[in-house]
Design an enzyme around this catalytic site. Structure first.
Site, PDB file in Angstrom:
ATOM      1  N   HIS A   9       2.911  -0.584 -11.258  1.00 16.62           N
ATOM      2  CA  HIS A   9       4.474  -0.597 -11.318  1.00 16.62           C
ATOM      3  C   HIS A   9       4.843   0.640 -11.892  1.00 16.62           C
ATOM      4  O   HIS A   9       4.128   1.826 -12.236  1.00 16.62           O
ATOM      5  CB  HIS A   9       4.591  -1.326 -11.957  1.00 16.62           C
ATOM      6  CG  HIS A   9       4.405  -3.497 -12.017  1.00 16.62           C
ATOM      7  ND1 HIS A   9       3.891  -4.300 -12.291  1.00 16.62           N
ATOM      8  CD2 HIS A   9       4.803  -3.271 -10.928  1.00 16.62           C
ATOM      9  CE1 HIS A   9       4.768  -5.121 -11.727  1.00 16.62           C
ATOM     10  NE2 HIS A   9       4.766  -4.527 -10.826  1.00 16.62           N
ATOM     11  N   LYS A  13       2.612   3.792 -13.538  1.00 13.66           N
ATOM     12  CA  LYS A  13       2.598   5.361 -12.262  1.00 13.66           C
ATOM     13  C   LYS A  13       1.745   6.077 -13.451  1.00 13.66           C
ATOM     14  O   LYS A  13       1.067   6.724 -12.799  1.00 13.66           O
ATOM     15  CB  LYS A  13       3.181   6.007 -12.033  1.00 13.66           C
ATOM     16  CG  LYS A  13       4.064   4.720 -10.754  1.00 13.66           C
ATOM     17  CD  LYS A  13       4.515   5.190  -9.760  1.00 13.66           C
ATOM     18  CE  LYS A  13       5.326   4.213  -8.760  1.00 13.66           C
ATOM     19  NZ  LYS A  13       4.825   2.826  -8.391  1.00 13.66           N
ATOM     20  N   THR A  35       0.640   1.144  -2.497  1.00 12.23           N
ATOM     21  CA  THR A  35       1.934   0.890  -2.132  1.00 12.23           C
ATOM     22  C   THR A  35       2.506   2.400  -2.086  1.00 12.23           C
ATOM     23  O   THR A  35       2.288   3.442  -2.208  1.00 12.23           O
ATOM     24  CB  THR A  35       2.625   0.050  -3.262  1.00 12.23           C
ATOM     25  OG1 THR A  35       1.865   0.241  -4.494  1.00 12.23           O
ATOM     26  CG2 THR A  35       2.243  -1.592  -3.099  1.00 12.23           C
ATOM     27  N   THR A  38       3.513   5.309  -4.718  1.00 13.10           N
ATOM     28  CA  THR A  38       1.820   5.417  -5.402  1.00 13.10           C
ATOM     29  C   THR A  38       1.513   5.951  -4.968  1.00 13.10           C
ATOM     30  O   THR A  38       0.409   6.942  -5.048  1.00 13.10           O
ATOM     31  CB  THR A  38       1.102   4.210  -6.053  1.00 13.10           C
ATOM     32  OG1 THR A  38       2.044   2.669  -6.918  1.00 13.10           O
ATOM     33  CG2 THR A  38       0.112   4.064  -7.193  1.00 13.10           C
ATOM     34  N   ASP A  61       3.113  -5.943  -1.707  1.00  7.64           N
ATOM     35  CA  ASP A  61       2.810  -7.157  -2.033  1.00  7.64           C
ATOM     36  C   ASP A  61       1.893  -7.625  -1.473  1.00  7.64           C
ATOM     37  O   ASP A  61       0.930  -8.505  -1.445  1.00  7.64           O
ATOM     38  CB  ASP A  61       3.067  -7.654  -3.639  1.00  7.64           C
ATOM     39  CG  ASP A  61       3.098  -6.810  -4.513  1.00  7.64           C
ATOM     40  OD1 ASP A  61       2.680  -5.928  -4.862  1.00  7.64           O
ATOM     41  OD2 ASP A  61       4.656  -6.685  -5.427  1.00  7.64           O
TER      42      ASP A  61
END
Length: 125
Positions: A9, A13, A35, A38, A61
């Site tokens: 999140h 990070k 993701t 990231t 997700d």
């Protein structure tokens, strides 16, 4: 080669980046995905390839849950922000549930991530 998904999140990070710096040599032995934001952060800051697959709040997700169901992911490192509500909370729960049901190791904080990456049995799975 086994695949590790790396997710964090926004407020976590930096924590994931610091963790990945410590474990960079172990991580480069894996196929790494994450993701969008990231993966970009880790790739740029650590000079490792982390393939992006979608933004978390925009379905990332769920895309990862699908990759689990397709047998494409063997481990998940997901530094979650448990103190802040997320608009895509149901997607996060679906991802966690999918990992649990499919017996995929999932670490949700630094301590559990350390155990997963250092456990030779998991690395040889």
């Amino acid at each position: 080669m086994n695949t590790i998904a790396l997710i964090a999140h926004n407020s976590r990070k930096t924590d994931l980046l610091n963790w990945a710096k410590v474990h960079r040599e172990a991580l480069i032995k894996y196929n790494l995905i994450g993701t969008t934001n990231t993966s970009k952060l880790l790739s740029e800051m650590l000079d490792i390839e982390v393939k992006g697959f979608g933004h978390g709040p925009s379905g990332g997700d769920i895309l990862l849950a699908a990759k689990i169901l397709q047998g494409e992911v063997q481990m998940i490192i997901f530094f979650i922000d448990a103190e802040t509500p997320h608009g895509h909370e149901h997607d996060i729960q679906t991802l966690i549930r999918t990992a649990v049901i499919n017996n995929i190791p999932i670490a949700l904080n630094r301590a559990s991530a350390d155990l997963l990456i250092l456990d030779e049995k998991v690395q040889k799975k």
